[in-house]
Write a protein that holds these residues in place. Structure first.
Motif, short mmCIF file in Angstrom:
data_model
loop_
_atom_site.label_atom_id
_atom_site.label_comp_id
_atom_site.label_asym_id
_atom_site.label_seq_id
_atom_site.Cartn_x
_atom_site.Cartn_y
_atom_site.Cartn_z
N LEU A 24 0.82 -1.21 0.00
CA LEU A 24 0.00 0.00 0.00
C LEU A 24 0.86 1.26 0.00
CD1 LEU A 24 -2.83 -1.04 2.46
CD2 LEU A 24 -3.06 -0.56 0.03
N ASN A 37 -16.54 4.62 -13.45
CA ASN A 37 -16.62 5.90 -12.73
C ASN A 37 -17.35 6.95 -13.57
OD1 ASN A 37 -15.23 4.85 -10.56
ND2 ASN A 37 -13.24 5.58 -11.26
N ASN A 73 -9.56 -1.48 4.93
CA ASN A 73 -10.70 -0.63 4.61
C ASN A 73 -11.02 -0.79 3.12
OD1 ASN A 73 -9.43 1.61 2.91
ND2 ASN A 73 -8.15 1.73 4.73
N PRO A 74 -12.24 -0.51 2.72
CA PRO A 74 -12.67 -0.79 1.34
C PRO A 74 -11.81 -0.12 0.28
CG PRO A 74 -14.56 -0.31 2.73
CD PRO A 74 -13.36 -0.02 3.56
N ASP A 75 -11.36 1.10 0.50
CA ASP A 75 -10.56 1.79 -0.52
C ASP A 75 -9.23 1.10 -0.75
OD1 ASP A 75 -12.53 3.67 -0.86
OD2 ASP A 75 -11.69 5.07 0.59
N ASP A 76 -8.56 0.68 0.32
CA ASP A 76 -7.28 -0.01 0.17
C ASP A 76 -7.46 -1.37 -0.49
OD1 ASP A 76 -5.93 2.11 1.30
OD2 ASP A 76 -5.90 1.26 3.32
N SER A 77 -8.51 -2.07 -0.11
CA SER A 77 -8.79 -3.37 -0.74
C SER A 77 -9.04 -3.21 -2.23
CB SER A 77 -9.99 -4.04 -0.07
OG SER A 77 -9.71 -4.35 1.28
N ARG A 78 -9.82 -2.19 -2.58
CA ARG A 78 -10.13 -1.95 -3.98
C ARG A 78 -8.88 -1.60 -4.78
NH1 ARG A 78 -13.32 1.82 -3.12
NH2 ARG A 78 -15.09 0.50 -2.59
N LEU A 79 -7.98 -0.85 -4.17
CA LEU A 79 -6.74 -0.47 -4.84
C LEU A 79 -5.89 -1.70 -5.17
CD1 LEU A 79 -4.60 1.56 -5.80
CD2 LEU A 79 -3.85 1.75 -3.40
N THR A 94 -7.49 -4.01 -7.80
CA THR A 94 -7.36 -3.46 -9.15
C THR A 94 -5.97 -3.68 -9.71
OG1 THR A 94 -9.00 -1.76 -8.65
CG2 THR A 94 -7.57 -1.35 -10.54
N ARG A 137 -11.89 -9.49 1.82
CA ARG A 137 -12.75 -9.29 2.99
C ARG A 137 -13.57 -10.53 3.31
NH1 ARG A 137 -12.96 -3.82 4.04
NH2 ARG A 137 -14.92 -4.01 5.20
N ARG A 161 -0.14 3.48 -3.23
CA ARG A 161 -0.79 4.77 -3.02
C ARG A 161 -0.05 5.90 -3.73
NH1 ARG A 161 -1.52 3.77 3.42
NH2 ARG A 161 -3.48 2.56 3.36
#
Length: 409
Positions: free
Chosen positions: A85, A288, A124-130, A133, A117, A89
């Motif tokens: 991460l 998006n 957290n959802p944002d880090d998992s999604r990153l 992807t 998850r 990031r």
């Protein structure tokens, strides 16, 4: 030339290997390969191979007991994710997981569970999604395998120990005794963990990343039928799988015995992973964009609804007072029968206008609306219309007479 940095914690150690030219801010490395090792697997040759293809490497060396104690594997998995991460990031890039032998069970499957998850510990959802992807490929060298007692015992021994004359048999007996004792002590627990392990690998098909499996028909530690069954299951779930099997290369020795074919397969797979990553970014951008358009449409609908409410409120202000009642004829009053020509019975609906601001019926607008001059005192009066059409044509200037009658009250 490579530069390295390391961090250690519960469950194992994590090492970074980067090309020095890739450590500069203007570097243009292609992606990151996360190498999951376990036992006596040496990662140096693979780090050099990935570096020659333009990829940095994050080496994860798992402790021997991780497959037997998943809590240790979970702790190491969080260390791996924190390292990733920090990099992603700052700059998202393709991410390839490469598991060697039991490395998939010693740590990698816990990483997959955390980002998907599916376990109690998660990001957290944002880090998992990153991370999901960025994952663009999965490689398995001499695996995936289920860490049985025999595999754990044989792989726990360092190759240098096995090469010492007379020590191989004694060390093997000791290692087998330890792992057999662990199996007997946690038999039920191991069974559930192994089922969870395989289920996690199968569910990773949903990440949309292709699979490259490198194996041998002469590998006793990673049985060829087991690996072929895994490949078929993944393909049946919709995954893209490429399986390359050799005849006689040893466990985790395919690169050493088949360097040209191995290098070619890995290079092609890493290039394909870059294209998968670009496709994911494109789909994410389109999604998006659709969500942004949906938000705009929702805002427009909200504006229209607000305008309609304001319009209704404006129309409701047209009233003679808070206690007045209007008796509006229904559509039946506008229909006449050809036979009798008489009016039908009136059906009246009461509408209560509760808005305090009223319209003066003696004003010009009031006379236009009511079409007559209304007396000042209209309390207790009913207004009744007979034989009036809803709309008059432009050519008719005259209006029908209204009858006003005294209320029974």
């Amino acid at each position: 030339m490579l530069s390295s940095s390391s961090s250690s914690g519960s469950g194992g150690t994590v090492y970074w290997f980067r090309n020095e030219q890739h450590t500069k801010p203007t570097s243009n490395f292609k992606g990151i390969v996360v190498i999951f090792t376990w036992g006596s697997v040496q990662s140096k040759d693979y780090v050099n191979l990935y570096s020659s293809c333009g990829w940095n490497s994050l080496v994860v060396v798992s402790d021997f007991l991780n497959p037997f104690f998943p809590e240790r594997a979970t702790s190491l998995a969080f260390s791996v994710l924190n390292e990733l991460l920090e990099e992603l990031r700052a700059r998202p890039c393709p991410l390839v997981f490469a598991a060697f032998s039991g490395g998939s069970q010693a740590c990698m499957y816990k990483v997959l569970q955390i980002i998907e998850r599916t376990c109690e510990a998660h990001l957290n959802p944002d880090d998992s999604r990153l991370i999901m992807t960025c994952i663009s490929g999965q490689m398995y060298d001499s695996g995936p395998v289920n860490v049985t007692s025999d595999l754990g015992a044989r792989f726990a021994l360092q190759s240098s120990i096995l090469n010492v004359p007379g020590s191989s048999k004694l060390a093997s007996m000791v290692a087998k005794g330890v792992t057999s004792g662990l199996d007997a002590l946690f038999l039920t627990r191991f069974g559930s963990h192994r089922s969870e392990y395989w289920q996690t690998l199968y569910s990773s098909v949903g990440l949309g990343a292709p699979f490259l499996i490198l194996c041998s028909e002469n590998d006793d530690l990673a049985p060829y039928p087991v690996i072929c069954s895994f490949a078929q299951q993944v393909q049946g779930l919709g995954g893209h799988v490429r399986l390359i099997g050799w005849k006689d290369s040893p466990h985790v020795g395919h690169y050493k015995h088949n360097p040209i074919q191995y290098r070619t397969a890995v290079t092609e797979f890493l290039d394909h992973s870059v294209s998968i990553f670009n496709q994911k970014l494109q789909k994410l951008g389109e999604r998006n964009g659709m969500e942004g358009m949906h938000d705009k449409i929702c805002e427009l609908i909200c504006d229209l609804q607000k305008a309609a409410v304001d319009s209704n409120q404006s129309l409701r202000r047209v009233a003679t007072g808070p206690n007045d009642h209007f008796f509006l004829p229904s559509s039946a009053e506008y229909q006449t029968t050809k036979e009798s020509g008489s009016l039908q019975d009136e059906q009246r609906t009461t509408v209560h206008l509760s808005s305090p601001p009223g319209l003066n019926p003696h004003s010009v607008l009031g006379q236009v609306l009511f079409d007559v001059c209304v007396p000042k005192n209209i309390e207790g009066w009913d207004i009744k219309f007979e034989n009036r059409k809803a709309f008059a044509t432009a050519g008719k200037q005259s209006s029908y007479l209204k009858r006003m009658r005294r209320s029974r009250l």
